[in-house]
Design an enzyme around this catalytic site. Structure first.
Site, PDB file in Angstrom:
ATOM      1  N   ARG A 210       0.836  -1.197   0.000  1.00  0.00           N
ATOM      2  CA  ARG A 210       0.000   0.000   0.000  1.00  0.00           C
ATOM      3  C   ARG A 210       0.874   1.253   0.000  1.00  0.00           C
ATOM      4  NH1 ARG A 210      -3.869  -3.592   2.970  1.00  0.00           N
ATOM      5  NH2 ARG A 210      -2.760  -3.326   4.933  1.00  0.00           N
ATOM      6  N   ASP A 251     -15.860  -3.320  -4.735  1.00  0.00           N
ATOM      7  CA  ASP A 251     -15.863  -4.572  -3.972  1.00  0.00           C
ATOM      8  C   ASP A 251     -17.293  -5.115  -3.969  1.00  0.00           C
ATOM      9  OD1 ASP A 251     -13.626  -5.752  -1.764  1.00  0.00           O
ATOM     10  OD2 ASP A 251     -15.677  -6.448  -1.437  1.00  0.00           O
ATOM     11  N   SER A 252     -17.425  -6.424  -3.707  1.00  0.00           N
ATOM     12  CA  SER A 252     -18.774  -6.997  -3.657  1.00  0.00           C
ATOM     13  C   SER A 252     -19.316  -7.036  -2.225  1.00  0.00           C
ATOM     14  CB  SER A 252     -18.772  -8.400  -4.259  1.00  0.00           C
ATOM     15  OG  SER A 252     -17.835  -9.205  -3.595  1.00  0.00           O
ATOM     16  N   ALA A 284     -16.508  -7.578  -9.556  1.00  0.00           N
ATOM     17  CA  ALA A 284     -15.400  -6.861 -10.192  1.00  0.00           C
ATOM     18  C   ALA A 284     -15.315  -7.164 -11.688  1.00  0.00           C
ATOM     19  CB  ALA A 284     -14.089  -7.219  -9.503  1.00  0.00           C
ATOM     20  N   ASP A 304      -6.595  -6.813  -6.588  1.00  0.00           N
ATOM     21  CA  ASP A 304      -6.176  -7.659  -5.454  1.00  0.00           C
ATOM     22  C   ASP A 304      -7.292  -8.634  -5.100  1.00  0.00           C
ATOM     23  OD1 ASP A 304      -4.773  -8.693  -3.323  1.00  0.00           O
ATOM     24  OD2 ASP A 304      -5.256  -7.047  -1.965  1.00  0.00           O
ATOM     25  N   CYS A 344      -2.991 -14.105  -4.456  1.00  0.00           N
ATOM     26  CA  CYS A 344      -2.649 -14.696  -3.148  1.00  0.00           C
ATOM     27  C   CYS A 344      -2.940 -16.191  -3.166  1.00  0.00           C
ATOM     28  CB  CYS A 344      -3.397 -13.988  -2.028  1.00  0.00           C
ATOM     29  SG  CYS A 344      -5.180 -14.056  -2.185  1.00  0.00           S
TER      30      CYS A 344
END
Ligand code: SAH
Length: 400
Positions: A210, A251-252, A284, A304, A344
């Site tokens: 970040r 974002d959801s 997204a 991300d 990730c």
């Protein structure tokens, strides 16, 4: 002490200090969930002290490769102190940090994060579950924190035959048990909910990325930023800190977006026009397509997403999903724009992720200059003997 005897030839990984032994590598022996066992080679040679997990295919997780070590409360106190001492030396620029990172800290199946004066822990394997009380005492003693919340509600607990549980493990008398904790990251003020937040509360592994994002936004002069899969908006705060003019957080999860907007406002300079921050509560992938259709363009995009592949078995489908969103992001970027893209997924290694993103660039018909490779912050270490511990990888790419 119960003995687990390893099949001939299968002792090699333990000899290399890899801490796992799979069910198929065991010749004989069993024990109760989390019980400490002596692991021996076929000829009786000592290999490790370990925790036995009858339900898991990872049947044994090593605590120690030292025959002279005793696995008792003092052992856990030593390991916890070592982990905390390492974090002190790292001098993390935040009062939120990962204190124990499982296998990399010699404590398989244990994750502990510190959020200010509150610890949040996941006991993810039969061994760490069995030693929970000793570990909790050791954590409070090593940190001086008095509040410890347990977030053992991750799905991997089921692979160990353990129920999902969450709640306070330790808390001083009279403490009201507030689960929202204020933390400071790179000078920004953020809130973390240890009860409702993802994982132990939030994504500390992205902390240094970040800050790097804020730096790149400033260096490249990015005005319009899209933060996709923004969660509570850490990268959005970073974008404004780097001088962005407009940020869209996508974002959801509606609660995550509400917190993202609060974080942006709280960390913005006086007189900040709230209209400069937009939140989009939507999928997204579909939204990236819609933004392309609408002719929108951005100077920087963060991607991300959550884990698309938990293991190598799902790598192929996940690879297609990563390629898709990265191709869309390349299209949405202005020439000269910045893509900060992550995976990730443990099942996708850094080399494969690089290939996927390169393929996405090809499909989008753009060239990309690789500015920087990105990884988890150093308070999430990986040990050389345990490559499985490496999961977060990212690329900072300039669209040419
Ligand atoms: N970048 C964040 C962490 C992202 S975690 C940070 O720095 O803190 C991944 C996020 O993706 C979660 O917030 C989750 O709610 C969101 N998510 C999952 N599936 C999604 C989808 N299909 N569309 C949009 N967001 C999604």
């Amino acid at each position: 002490m119960k003995v687990i005897r390893v099949r001939e030839g299968k002792e090699r990984s333990l000899l290399r200090r890899h801490p796992w032994l799979f069910a198929g590598s065991i010749a004989s022996g069993k024990a109760d969930p989390g019980e400490t066992v002596r692991v021996e080679a076929h000829d009786g040679r000592f290999l490790a002290w370990a925790a036995y997990s009858p339900a898991s295919t990872i049947r044994v997780r090593a605590w120690s490769f030292d025959a002279a070590e005793r696995i008792d409360a003092a052992f856990f106190a030593r390991r916890v102190e070592r982990a905390v001492a390492l974090r002190r030396r790292l001098a993390v620029d935040s009062d939120a940090e990962r204190l124990v990172h499982g296998e990399a800290d010699g404590l398989p199946g244990l994750i502990v994060d510190r959020y200010g004066d509150t610890l949040s822990a996941q006991f993810l394997a039969a061994g760490s579950e069995r030693w929970k009380a000793a570990i909790a005492d050791a954590l409070l003693a090593a940190t001086g924190c008095r509040r410890l919340y347990e977030r053992s509600d991750a799905s991997v607990r089921e692979l160990e035959g353990l129920p999902r549980v969450a709640g306070w493990l330790r808390r001083p008398e009279g403490d009201a048990g507030a689960t929202v904790v204020g933390v400071r990251e790179h000078g920004w003020r953020l809130d973390v909910d240890v009860a409702q937040g993802h994982k132990t509360g939030t994504y500390l592994d992205q902390r240094d990325n970040r800050r790097l994002f804020a730096d790149w936004v400033r260096r490249l002069g990015c005005a319009r930023v899209l933060n996709a899969y923004c969660y509570t908006g850490g990268f959005s705060v970073a974008a404004f800190a780097g001088g962005a003019q407009e940020v869209t957080s996508l974002d959801s999860s509606a609660p995550a977006l509400a917190r993202a907007d609060a974080h942006v406002r709280r960390n913005a300079p006086e007189g900040f026009d709230p209209a400069r921050h937009t939140t989009l509560d939507a999928d997204a992938n579909a939204t990236l397509r819609r933004l392309i259709d609408e002719g929108r363009r951005f100077d920087a995009i963060v991607l991300d997403p959550p884990k698309f592949a938990a293991s190598a078995a799902h790598a192929e489908r996940a690879a297609r999903a990563y390629k898709d969103i990265n191709r869309l992001a390349f299209k949405l970027l202005e020439p000269g724009g910045l893509l900060f893209t992550f995976s990730c997924s443990g099942g996708i290694d850094a080399a494969l992720f690089h290939k996927i993103v390169a393929g996405a660039g090809l499909d989008a018909g753009v060239d990309g200059a690789l500015l920087q490779r990105l990884e988890a912050a150093p308070d999430h270490p990986t040990t050389v003997s345990f490559p499985e511990g490496e999961y977060l990888k990212g690329l900072a790419i300039l669209k040419q």
